[in-house]
Design a protein around this motif. Structure first.
Motif, PDB file in Angstrom:
ATOM      1  N   VAL A  90      31.503  -6.032  30.072  1.00 49.75           N
ATOM      2  CA  VAL A  90      31.735  -7.291  29.790  1.00 49.75           C
ATOM      3  C   VAL A  90      30.783  -8.583  30.442  1.00 49.75           C
ATOM      4  N   VAL A  91      30.558  -9.648  29.582  1.00 49.66           N
ATOM      5  CA  VAL A  91      29.676 -10.573  30.076  1.00 49.66           C
ATOM      6  C   VAL A  91      30.718 -12.007  30.001  1.00 49.66           C
ATOM      7  N   ILE A 111      35.073 -15.230  28.410  1.00 47.89           N
ATOM      8  CA  ILE A 111      34.440 -13.691  27.936  1.00 47.89           C
ATOM      9  C   ILE A 111      33.422 -14.101  27.021  1.00 47.89           C
ATOM     10  N   LEU A 112      32.045 -13.870  27.135  1.00 44.88           N
ATOM     11  CA  LEU A 112      31.209 -14.148  26.062  1.00 44.88           C
ATOM     12  C   LEU A 112      31.013 -12.894  25.436  1.00 44.88           C
ATOM     13  N   LEU A 123      20.427  -4.093  35.414  1.00 42.75           N
ATOM     14  CA  LEU A 123      19.415  -4.194  34.230  1.00 42.75           C
ATOM     15  C   LEU A 123      19.716  -5.038  33.368  1.00 42.75           C
ATOM     16  N   VAL A 124      21.196  -5.027  32.897  1.00 48.79           N
ATOM     17  CA  VAL A 124      21.732  -6.069  31.891  1.00 48.79           C
ATOM     18  C   VAL A 124      21.576  -7.489  32.142  1.00 48.79           C
ATOM     19  N   ALA A 125      21.625  -7.708  33.659  1.00 43.71           N
ATOM     20  CA  ALA A 125      21.538  -9.124  34.029  1.00 43.71           C
ATOM     21  C   ALA A 125      19.973  -9.568  33.920  1.00 43.71           C
ATOM     22  N   ARG A 126      19.137  -8.690  34.311  1.00 44.37           N
ATOM     23  CA  ARG A 126      17.855  -9.102  34.215  1.00 44.37           C
ATOM     24  C   ARG A 126      17.345  -9.347  32.825  1.00 44.37           C
ATOM     25  N   LEU A 127      17.966  -8.275  31.983  1.00 45.84           N
ATOM     26  CA  LEU A 127      17.746  -8.457  30.459  1.00 45.84           C
ATOM     27  C   LEU A 127      18.307  -9.878  29.898  1.00 45.84           C
ATOM     28  N   LEU A 128      19.315 -10.289  30.427  1.00 39.34           N
ATOM     29  CA  LEU A 128      19.775 -11.407  29.993  1.00 39.34           C
ATOM     30  C   LEU A 128      18.906 -12.748  30.443  1.00 39.34           C
ATOM     31  N   ALA A 129      18.612 -12.490  31.659  1.00 40.26           N
ATOM     32  CA  ALA A 129      17.831 -13.464  32.500  1.00 40.26           C
ATOM     33  C   ALA A 129      16.610 -13.456  31.361  1.00 40.26           C
ATOM     34  N   GLN A 173      24.561 -19.247  34.824  1.00 37.71           N
ATOM     35  CA  GLN A 173      25.815 -18.899  35.479  1.00 37.71           C
ATOM     36  C   GLN A 173      26.884 -17.972  34.781  1.00 37.71           C
ATOM     37  N   TRP A 174      26.250 -16.729  34.493  1.00 34.19           N
ATOM     38  CA  TRP A 174      27.066 -15.798  33.684  1.00 34.19           C
ATOM     39  C   TRP A 174      27.159 -14.434  34.624  1.00 34.19           C
ATOM     40  N   VAL A 175      28.169 -13.813  34.117  1.00 30.32           N
ATOM     41  CA  VAL A 175      28.296 -12.639  35.106  1.00 30.32           C
ATOM     42  C   VAL A 175      28.358 -11.450  34.152  1.00 30.32           C
TER      43      VAL A 175
END
Length: 700
Positions: A225-226, A233-234, A74-80, A290-292
């Protein structure tokens, strides 16, 4: 056949009666197995508790993994979506910039500050013309000089102008306050011509990108963590960790290192979870920058409630297990009683042996054996027979020891057996040679018995080098007598068990002092080769001529034709390989070793000489042709089996032998040597490492 006394004694032992009340048990071994099986059924309850507890723990862990997967996805889709939204806003700004505005800085400034509301979405806006010159640099609503543009931001603008494609930059800035991300968009007109580029910059912690609230709600047992693909670390619940290295994060660092080694980035929009000893780590990637995104949870904290339930279950199971253990202990003691008696019997045997009791007639050996139908009785039978066999072996060993002591006391040769360079066995003759009683030499180190002549190399090191190269030693050694004088001996050392260095060494010693003193005389030096200590060619020919002359003086009936003697001419095969690869010092060592081999073979039957570089000759007076061939074959086989080693490399050698009988009437040494040399040449032509028999023409 009469059985051994202990077997008969065992057969006379009356079997013990089973206690009353236990006659219902089935057969000896089956009954015992049934009893153990009953205990196993009870103990299986403990296994069931463990399996259920483990299954419950796995279920909790699966739920945690599923929950974390959903969260990081969910967080990855939000950031995308945030990245995509930022690109769309920047595309809106780009559509409002016309070629005319690029040429009018004032109009472009007014448009960006007041005419386009979308500009306020970004913290900074830059517009570059096609030639790379910056048209405007607007940061936080204020116009700044073009020279104030960060070099990293300028590089992304230039790449966009060259490639004509939108870009999302990597992390720019060295501190959390300065950290930012840049979005670029080419300004296209006509048929896709690039007339410029526009860039929007967002601070890393801005609401449009990674606000601090992204990691909320905070949990002590879990962290969101992103970080970038390079491990920077972001976003982190602890602001002090922003721009730190993810490799330093407990749990996450290990998962990140494994991911980078495998080069297996998580798929966009999908999560991957790693369960470690102390942490559960879920990863999902945001494709464009290319974040994780990672969620790291402490396993122990998550499983703590479940562990409380497991502790209570284990407490109940422990009580049941204690009861079962007591019952099992009583049953096992009853079953194992014959084995306990057997152990006591074995200890009595060992105590009797330690006390030096005789093999027969002692209480330790002749006490009662336990009796239990089945396996114990079989073991008792085997033990009694083994004891009898051991008695017979001890008697044979004692007889062998007496014989060995007699040999060591009377053999006229010095014998020493050593292990790890320490003396273990010494003959009487060896003790007399050194001036010690044999008991005084036992336990001493061999190196303490070696003398060091003035100017000589380290004798012990020389002996070790011979063993390393040849696996044996045959040569002369200076020994230190008890009165501090030096005794020169002819020493031969061989492994007790060939190929097993740990078995020790057996040494034979002969007093060589007188012969060595004679060797020092000038006449000896003139007659011998200085390298191999064998006769030189001139002395060899002289002795051979004297032999032929003596035979001629005795007449044709002096020596039977079949026992007239033989001449062996030998050439060492592949010797040049040793010289070329290992050096001439190694070649000299090979020649010396071969000389000792020849000398030991013919010491009492003839004489040997070095007649050339790697050429040797042997005369065996009074030997038949068959005897000469046997000696030649023995020497050839010994050289073939010998593999000298130098500099970590072993070498294979061979021996080509030419053999000529000393026929009656043969008077010329030159003719004999020529015939033997030709026979040796014939052996080499036939394939080397073989024996060829020649003959010499005798005048009628």
């Amino acid at each position: 056949m009469t059985p051994p006394e202990h077997v008969a004694a065992w057969e006379d032992v009356a079997p013990e009666r089973e206690p009353e009340g236990f006659a219902w048990l089935p057969g000896p071994l089956v009954g015992k197995l049934l009893a153990v099986a009953a205990l196993a059924i009870v103990l299986s309850a403990m296994l069931t508790v463990w399996v259920l507890s483990r299954a419950a723990g796995q279920e909790v862990m699966q739920r945690l993994v599923s929950q974390q997967n959903d969260e990081v996805e969910l967080v990855a889709r939000l950031l995308a979506s945030k990245i995509e939204q930022s690109q769309k806003v920047l595309a809106t700004v780009a559509e409002g910039i016309t070629p005319e505005l690029l040429e009018s800085p004032a109009s472009l400034e007014w448009l960006l500050q007041q005419g386009l509301p979308a500009v306020r979405f970004f913290d900074a806006i830059q517009v570059a013309r096609k030639d790379g010159n910056l048209a405007i640099n607007l940061r936080y609503g204020k116009l700044e000089k073009a020279s104030g543009l960060d070099p990293g931001e300028r590089d992304y603008l230039v790449r966009t102008l060259l490639d004509g494609k939108p870009l999302v930059s990597g992390l720019i800035g060295a501190t959390p306050a300065e950290a930012r991300v840049m979005f670029t968009m080419p300004l296209l007109r006509g048929e896709g011509r690039v007339i410029g580029a526009v860039a929007g910059v967002l601070r890393l912690q801005s609401q449009g990108l990674l606000p601090h609230s992204l990691a909320l709600p905070a949990r002590s047992d879990s962290q969101l963590v992103v970080f970038t693909r390079d491990g920077v670390i972001l976003a982190h619940p602890n602001m002090e960790r922003v721009l730190g290295q993810v490799a330093d994060e407990p749990g996450l660092g290990e998962a990140y290192a494994r991911w980078r080694r495998a080069d297996d980035a998580p798929l966009a929009g999908r999560a991957q979870t790693t369960v470690q000893a102390d942490h559960v780590v879920s990863l999902a990637s945001v494709p464009m920058p290319q974040w994780v995104v990672a969620r790291v949870s402490a396993s122990q904290a998550v499983l703590a409630p479940m562990q409380g339930v497991q502790r209570r279950a284990w407490a109940l199971a422990a009580a049941a297990t204690a009861l079962v253990a007591l019952l099992a202990l009583g049953a096992m003691l009853w079953i194992a009683r014959p084995l306990i008696l057997l152990r006591q019997r074995a200890r009595a045997l060992m105590d009797a042996e330690a006390a030096g009791a005789p093999a027969s007639g002692s209480a330790g050996y002749d006490g009662p054996w336990p009796h239990s139908p089945g396996e114990v009785d079989d073991v008792v039978r085997v033990c009694t027979r083994l004891l009898e066999h051991r008695r017979l072996q001890q008697r044979g060993s004692e007889a062998s020891a007496r014989q060995l002591r007699a040999v060591l006391a009377h053999v006229p040769l010095g014998i020493v057996v050593s292990r790890d360079e320490q003396v273990e066995v010494v003959s009487q003759q060896a003790g007399r040679m050194l001036g010690y009683a044999p008991a005084q030499l036992q336990g001493r180190r061999l190196t303490d018995l070696l003398a060091s002549p003035p100017g000589a190399v380290d004798v012990a090191q020389q002996v070790r080098a011979r063993f390393a190269a040849h696996g044996s030693f045959d040569g002369e050694l200076p020994l230190l007598r008890k009165d501090s004088s030096t005794l020169w001996v002819r020493a031969q050392g061989q492994l007790v068990e060939p190929g097993v260095p740990a078995s020790g060494l057996v040494w034979s010693l002969e007093d060589f002092t007188a012969e060595r003193a004679a060797r020092q005389q000038q006449s000896w030096e003139r007659a011998h080769d200085p390298l191999t200590q064998l006769l030189n060619r001139a002395e060899f020919e002289l002795r051979l001529q004297m032999l032929l002359d003596a035979r001629a003086a005795r007449g044709p009936r002096g020596v039977p034709e079949e026992d007239g003697g033989v001449l062996l001419f030998m050439d060492l095969d592949h010797f040049t390989v040793v010289n070329d690869v290992a050096g001439h010092d190694a070649g000299d060592d090979v020649l010396r070793h071969l000389a000792r081999l020849l000398e030991s073979e013919v010491r009492h039957n003839g004489w040997a000489a070095r007649v050339g570089g790697d050429e040797f000759a042997i005369v065996l007076p009074g030997s038949s042709l068959a005897r000469g061939q046997a000696v030649a074959e023995q020497l050839r086989a010994a050289v073939q089996a010998w593999e000298p080693a130098y500099g970590g490399r072993s070498f294979t050698l061979g021996l080509s032998v030419g053999l000529v009988p000393l026929a009656p009437g043969a008077h010329g040494v030159a003719a004999l040597l020529y015939a033997a040399d030709m026979a040796c040449y014939q052996a080499k032509r036939a394939g080397r490492n073989r024996i060829a028999v020649g003959s010499v023409q005798v005048p009628a």
